[in-house]
Scaffold this motif. Structure first.
Motif, mmCIF file in Angstrom:
data_model
loop_
_atom_site.group_PDB
_atom_site.id
_atom_site.type_symbol
_atom_site.label_atom_id
_atom_site.label_comp_id
_atom_site.label_asym_id
_atom_site.label_seq_id
_atom_site.Cartn_x
_atom_site.Cartn_y
_atom_site.Cartn_z
ATOM 1 N N TYR A 279 0.741 -1.196 0.050
ATOM 2 C CA TYR A 279 0.073 -0.208 0.021
ATOM 3 C C TYR A 279 0.770 1.070 -0.019
ATOM 4 O O TYR A 279 0.536 2.269 -0.840
ATOM 5 C CB TYR A 279 -0.981 0.151 1.266
ATOM 6 C CG TYR A 279 -1.432 1.512 1.481
ATOM 7 C CD1 TYR A 279 -2.433 1.888 0.492
ATOM 8 C CD2 TYR A 279 -1.142 2.109 2.449
ATOM 9 C CE1 TYR A 279 -3.093 3.403 0.810
ATOM 10 C CE2 TYR A 279 -1.429 3.208 2.505
ATOM 11 C CZ TYR A 279 -2.526 3.874 1.826
ATOM 12 O OH TYR A 279 -2.996 5.209 1.927
ATOM 13 N N LEU A 280 1.954 1.158 0.831
ATOM 14 C CA LEU A 280 2.671 2.565 0.929
ATOM 15 C C LEU A 280 3.455 2.774 -0.486
ATOM 16 O O LEU A 280 3.746 3.883 -0.831
ATOM 17 C CB LEU A 280 3.847 2.338 1.776
ATOM 18 C CG LEU A 280 3.154 2.393 3.593
ATOM 19 C CD1 LEU A 280 4.512 2.273 4.473
ATOM 20 C CD2 LEU A 280 2.725 3.776 3.706
ATOM 21 N N ASP A 288 1.282 12.036 -5.667
ATOM 22 C CA ASP A 288 1.333 13.628 -6.570
ATOM 23 C C ASP A 288 0.183 13.778 -7.301
ATOM 24 O O ASP A 288 -0.568 14.731 -7.433
ATOM 25 C CB ASP A 288 2.641 13.533 -7.277
ATOM 26 C CG ASP A 288 3.817 13.890 -6.226
ATOM 27 O OD1 ASP A 288 3.606 14.568 -5.320
ATOM 28 O OD2 ASP A 288 4.843 13.337 -6.603
ATOM 29 N N SER A 289 -0.295 12.703 -7.855
ATOM 30 C CA SER A 289 -1.452 12.737 -8.983
ATOM 31 C C SER A 289 -2.790 13.201 -8.142
ATOM 32 O O SER A 289 -3.531 14.026 -8.565
ATOM 33 C CB SER A 289 -1.541 11.528 -9.799
ATOM 34 O OG SER A 289 -1.838 10.510 -8.828
ATOM 35 N N ILE A 290 -2.907 12.612 -6.959
ATOM 36 C CA ILE A 290 -3.974 12.891 -6.203
ATOM 37 C C ILE A 290 -3.894 14.308 -5.563
ATOM 38 O O ILE A 290 -4.892 15.078 -5.819
ATOM 39 C CB ILE A 290 -4.106 11.959 -5.091
ATOM 40 C CG1 ILE A 290 -4.411 10.457 -5.553
ATOM 41 C CG2 ILE A 290 -4.906 12.564 -3.980
ATOM 42 C CD1 ILE A 290 -4.427 9.513 -4.359
ATOM 43 N N HIS A 378 1.466 11.294 6.627
ATOM 44 C CA HIS A 378 2.700 12.109 6.351
ATOM 45 C C HIS A 378 3.167 12.284 4.769
ATOM 46 O O HIS A 378 3.641 13.179 4.270
ATOM 47 C CB HIS A 378 3.915 11.522 7.239
ATOM 48 C CG HIS A 378 4.036 11.924 8.668
ATOM 49 N ND1 HIS A 378 4.348 13.184 9.092
ATOM 50 C CD2 HIS A 378 3.540 11.072 9.504
ATOM 51 C CE1 HIS A 378 4.113 13.292 10.387
ATOM 52 N NE2 HIS A 378 3.676 12.025 10.933
ATOM 53 N N ILE A 379 2.976 10.946 4.189
ATOM 54 C CA ILE A 379 3.312 11.035 2.723
ATOM 55 C C ILE A 379 2.462 11.728 2.019
ATOM 56 O O ILE A 379 2.792 12.656 1.194
ATOM 57 C CB ILE A 379 3.333 9.543 2.063
ATOM 58 C CG1 ILE A 379 4.229 8.690 2.502
ATOM 59 C CG2 ILE A 379 3.117 9.668 0.670
ATOM 60 C CD1 ILE A 379 4.233 7.145 2.418
ATOM 61 N N SER A 418 6.753 15.724 8.464
ATOM 62 C CA SER A 418 6.257 15.219 7.384
ATOM 63 C C SER A 418 7.200 15.800 5.919
ATOM 64 O O SER A 418 7.074 15.442 4.947
ATOM 65 C CB SER A 418 4.854 15.929 6.921
ATOM 66 O OG SER A 418 3.872 15.141 7.973
ATOM 67 N N GLY A 419 7.996 16.685 6.324
ATOM 68 C CA GLY A 419 8.769 17.334 5.398
ATOM 69 C C GLY A 419 8.717 18.638 4.993
ATOM 70 O O GLY A 419 9.235 19.151 3.954
#
Length: 508
Positions: A279-280, A288-290, A378-379, A418-419
């Protein structure tokens, strides 16, 4: 039995039933009031004498309007609640009191765009003590309309953006039905009810309509259509009957959690239990597309990442987690919960309850699931900011583990993890939410409302430095460190005065 005797018996029975109903209603009201924090004494704001005199903050480093840098050695003049000027001039009018800002840093007031105050009015002070000068309350009661009006009239309170309580269609349980009877969870079951409700909310003075998970699709679309007519944004959760693709086209203007997006991707993937790595990988490929589609839809996203970070700890190590938060300042009733309301402590915490009695062979798998859930959020947070989606800081305050005001600083740290860069975080915590709530604040600029925070340390160097609060300025009024500490002490005493469950072991 004689007729007169029968009548007496029936009258007695009727009186007994009325008495039982009265006692039951009184008990339910008392339990709901306690769980909502109503029993805690409200701090008298007149205890804090704040001056309306003009203020000059000298020799201070000021956060730039784009949040990218600190501008050194500035003088900021404030009068009548408004920023009059920002310059490097040392000229100060005679009627201004002076705050020496040497070696200090000035930022706009912070925001929590996902707050739940319930009936805990002292929370408004907890926000201010933590430099949070603007909040969006995503639950409601008649009292909150009064609090909002008081804030607009100059009360010691953050600016308040007020949504309705979450709109639902389905009654899931007896408890939900009881809470709906007492006005805490509106039930909207038809498009006609949705349109009528939106018109009523507009008339009552709400700023937005909140949708929740169990809202029927046809009701959801009717609600959005009417809200657009009434110029009320639709915010909150993503109804279970709505897909991500439908969300993009729906007209909903805000999501109350980044989690809402990740949950939808998990469903699209077919569930993640015991297939977390796959899943990850899937999410990393699609995030990115989402995010690009979220950006194109114009949807703003409130973050609430830190609450998700706490879930593995609350579920599997609750007692130690409670020792890490400022529990003494949290409203006692909300901590303790009630017959109808979850609390925060072991035995009443809803996150822990889901995992009590877990079989040993399932423990590791459940822990891995929860850790993956957090990683996914976080991603998604990083993908959203990388693709220029508007993220605004929110904490879901008063949900178990999230204390008003304090949780805002926790949230900033989670966004850093999260960056997000420190400038991105500060923008998400100041200017972006102010624009979203249509407040005349959020940056340090001439003509804006003077809602500001003086810090001892530079938050651009380390985001945790937002905790180093020297003073808070609310609508031009200065709350110095001594005043802030006094407020905290009075709140702690108020909580202790009604506490039923000893929490000393969590305060070591």
């Amino acid at each position: 039995m004689k007729l007169s005797t029968l009548k007496k018996a029936l009258v007695s029975l009727a009186l007994l039933v009325v008495f039982a109903v009265f006692i039951t209603i009184t008990f339910i009201k008392a339990e709901i009031a306690h769980g909502n924090g109503l029993n805690t004494p409200v701090i008298d704001h007149t205890d804090f004498q704040l001056s309306d005199s003009p203020v000059a903050i000298t020799r201070i480093s000021v956060l730039s309007e784009d949040s990218e840098r600190m501008i050194e050695n500035q003088t900021v003049l404030i009068k009548d609640g408004v920023i009059q000027s920002i310059s490097n001039s040392s000229s100060i009018p005679e009627d201004y009191s002076i705050i020496d800002g040497n070696s200090k840093y000035l930022i706009p007031g912070l925001a929590d765009t996902h707050a739940h105050t319930y009936k805990s009015k002292n929370d408004l002070l907890l926000y201010l003590v933590n430099g949070v000068t603007q909040i969006a309350v995503l639950s409601s009661s008649p009292e909150l309309l009064d609090w909002k009006k008081e804030a607009e009239e100059g009360a010691l309170s953050p600016q308040i953006f007020l949504s309705t309580a979450g709109m639902n269609s389905k009654e899931e349980s007896l408890m939900r039905t009881i809470r709906e009877w007492f006005g805490t969870l509106p039930g909207i079951n038809t498009p006609e009810q949705a349109r009528k409700a939106v018109k009523k909310f507009k008339q009552q003075g709400y700023d937005a309509v909140k949708v929740y998970e169990w809202l029927d699709k046809d009701v959801y679309y009717a609600l959005i259509e009417e809200a657009n007519k009434q110029k009320l944004p639709v915010i909150g959760h993503m109804p279970q009957e709505i897909s991500l693709e439908e969300l993009y086209q729906s007209g909903q203007s805000q999501l109350a959690h980044i989690e809402e997006i990740t949950k939808a991707t998990m469903e699209d993937f077919g569930g993640i239990y015991r297939k977390e790595e796959a899943y990850l990988e899937y999410l990393n490929q699609h995030a990115d597309s989402i995010a690009k589609k979220v950006k194109a839809s114009g949807i703003t996203v409130s973050s609430t990442v830190w609450l998700m970070d706490t879930l593995p700890k609350q579920r599997f190590d609750l007692e130690n987690f409670l020792k890490t938060i400022e529990l003494e300042y949290q409203n006692s009733g909300i901590i303790e919960g009630s017959y109808f309301m979850d609390g925060w402590l072991p035995g009443s915490n809803r996150y822990e309850a889901q995992y009590i009695g877990l079989k040993p062979e399932n423990f590791d798998a459940s822990m891995k699931f929860n850790q993956t859930y957090v990683k996914a959020i976080h991603i998604m947070a990083k993908a959203l900011i990388d693709n220029d989606v508007t993220i605004i800081t929110g904490t879901d305050s008063n949900t178990a583990g999230t204390i008003a005001g304090f949780s805002t600083h926790d949230e900033l740290q989670s966004l850093s993890n999260s960056g997000l860069t420190n400038p991105q975080i500060l923008n998400a915590a100041t200017l972006a939410p102010s624009k979203w709530m249509n407040f005349n604040s959020g940056k340090i600029a001439k003509g804006l409302r003077a809602d500001l925070v003086i810090l001892d340390k530079n938050p651009l160097e380390d985001i945790s430095n937002t905790r180093s609060i020297s003073s808070v300025i609310l609508n031009g009024k200065v709350l110095d460190r001594g005043t802030l500490d006094s407020i905290l002490e009075k709140i702690k005493q108020a909580n202790e005065s009604v506490r039923k469950i000893n929490i000393d072991k969590y305060l070591e």
